[in-house]
Design an enzyme around this catalytic site. Sequence first.
Site, PDB file in Angstrom:
ATOM      1  N   TYR A  45       0.444  -1.212  -0.098  1.00  0.00           N
ATOM      2  CA  TYR A  45      -0.075   0.146   0.225  1.00  0.00           C
ATOM      3  C   TYR A  45       0.557   1.179  -0.082  1.00  0.00           C
ATOM      4  CZ  TYR A  45      -4.657   2.089   0.641  1.00  0.00           C
ATOM      5  OH  TYR A  45      -5.703   3.345   0.077  1.00  0.00           O
TER       6      TYR A  45
ATOM      7  N   SER B  55       3.436   3.335  -3.067  1.00  0.00           N
ATOM      8  CA  SER B  55       3.007   4.725  -3.798  1.00  0.00           C
ATOM      9  C   SER B  55       1.680   4.303  -4.867  1.00  0.00           C
ATOM     10  CB  SER B  55       4.182   5.683  -4.452  1.00  0.00           C
ATOM     11  OG  SER B  55       3.591   6.189  -5.934  1.00  0.00           O
TER      12      SER B  55
ATOM     13  N   SER C  81       2.227  -3.565   9.448  1.00  0.00           N
ATOM     14  CA  SER C  81       2.697  -2.254   9.109  1.00  0.00           C
ATOM     15  C   SER C  81       1.694  -1.436   8.876  1.00  0.00           C
ATOM     16  CB  SER C  81       1.706  -3.263   7.510  1.00  0.00           C
ATOM     17  OG  SER C  81       2.269  -1.798   6.680  1.00  0.00           O
TER      18      SER C  81
ATOM     19  N   HIS D 193       5.967  -4.013 -12.813  1.00  0.00           N
ATOM     20  CA  HIS D 193       6.836  -3.728 -13.873  1.00  0.00           C
ATOM     21  C   HIS D 193       7.268  -5.998 -14.118  1.00  0.00           C
ATOM     22  CE1 HIS D 193      10.730  -2.664 -14.341  1.00  0.00           C
ATOM     23  NE2 HIS D 193      11.684  -2.562 -13.057  1.00  0.00           N
TER      24      HIS D 193
ATOM     25  N   GLU E  17      14.468  26.236 -13.743  1.00  0.00           N
ATOM     26  CA  GLU E  17      14.133  26.183 -15.107  1.00  0.00           C
ATOM     27  C   GLU E  17      13.722  24.580 -15.896  1.00  0.00           C
ATOM     28  OE1 GLU E  17      14.651  29.543 -17.322  1.00  0.00           O
ATOM     29  OE2 GLU E  17      15.796  30.189 -15.999  1.00  0.00           O
TER      30      GLU E  17
END
Length: 331
Positions: free
Chosen positions: A25, A27, A51, A108, A231
């Site tokens: 749990y 991102s 957790s 992934h 920038e």
Amino acid sequence: MAKMFYDSDADLNILKDKSIAVIGYGSQGHAHALSAHDSGIKVRVGLYEGSKSWDKAEKDGLEVSTVDEVTKNSDIIMLLLPDTVQPSVYNEFVEPNLDESKTLMFAHGFNIHYKTIVPPENVDVIMVAPKAPGHRMREVFTKGSGVPGLLAIHQNPSGSAEQKGLAYAKAVGCTRAGVLNTTFKEETETDLFGEQAVLCGGTAQLVKYAFETLVEAGYQPESAYFECLHELKLIVDLMYEGGLDYMRYSISTTAEYGDLTRGPMIIDESVKENMQKVLNDIQDGSFAKEWIAENDEGLHRFEKLRKENSSHPIEKIGKELRDMMPFLKDS
């Protein structure tokens, strides 16, 4: 032309009578679980006892239990733990509960591609990989849009893996933006290469070297920070919106001429040769072996490099300048 899938290609009804176990749990985990839940899918979150995410997930309105419990009682298991954590959790809690009725999913391809996880042949193995950090993925979903994603099928004994993968991609919002058909190999190798050569490694090193060059030449570090880091977002936003041509259309002709003539002096053929070396390490598994060994040995080199980079002068001056820009915290 690569094949793309959209909302019209996916049927959420495929998941109507299914339950999904989201393992982790963080991102990605919170974004997948909450968005699938909002799409009307039954979601259970699997965590280890104690957790710190347990209470958070419950407060978010989700059912939470141990990894072993949710794996036993769910049809689809989506592993969203860090790459180096997945194999041990899979071996201890997931694999013993797998049978032909289960579907194993990843966001992934690392562990499947490098064979640190080898699922039973009678289980569908699918990847649905949103191309955004989880918090951004969730933010976009709640606004009625979605982030692009990748779909890959590693095993398909049921014959319906693609349909299940597309339904899941729709549940988390990816088919709203478009889902590209790929393979575990391609996703893993291009993802690692992009992170190392451009998105993280290459960009961070380029920024630091540019900053150092200006400061060593006697310019104010504040000026160097603005020109070489601050920038950068403005330029990347233009590329994101319309590609390199749109970026060049939007800047001054002086900047464009400097881009076209001096860019290749900075990033020359030797850089491309170094990129090829990085890609070779990814393709032959050297990077994966190195990273797995680093974790097994206690992450000492990783922590040393992290500390060294955190103490770089650009970080000190950057913090001071950002503290004077409260508008950054609103974005």
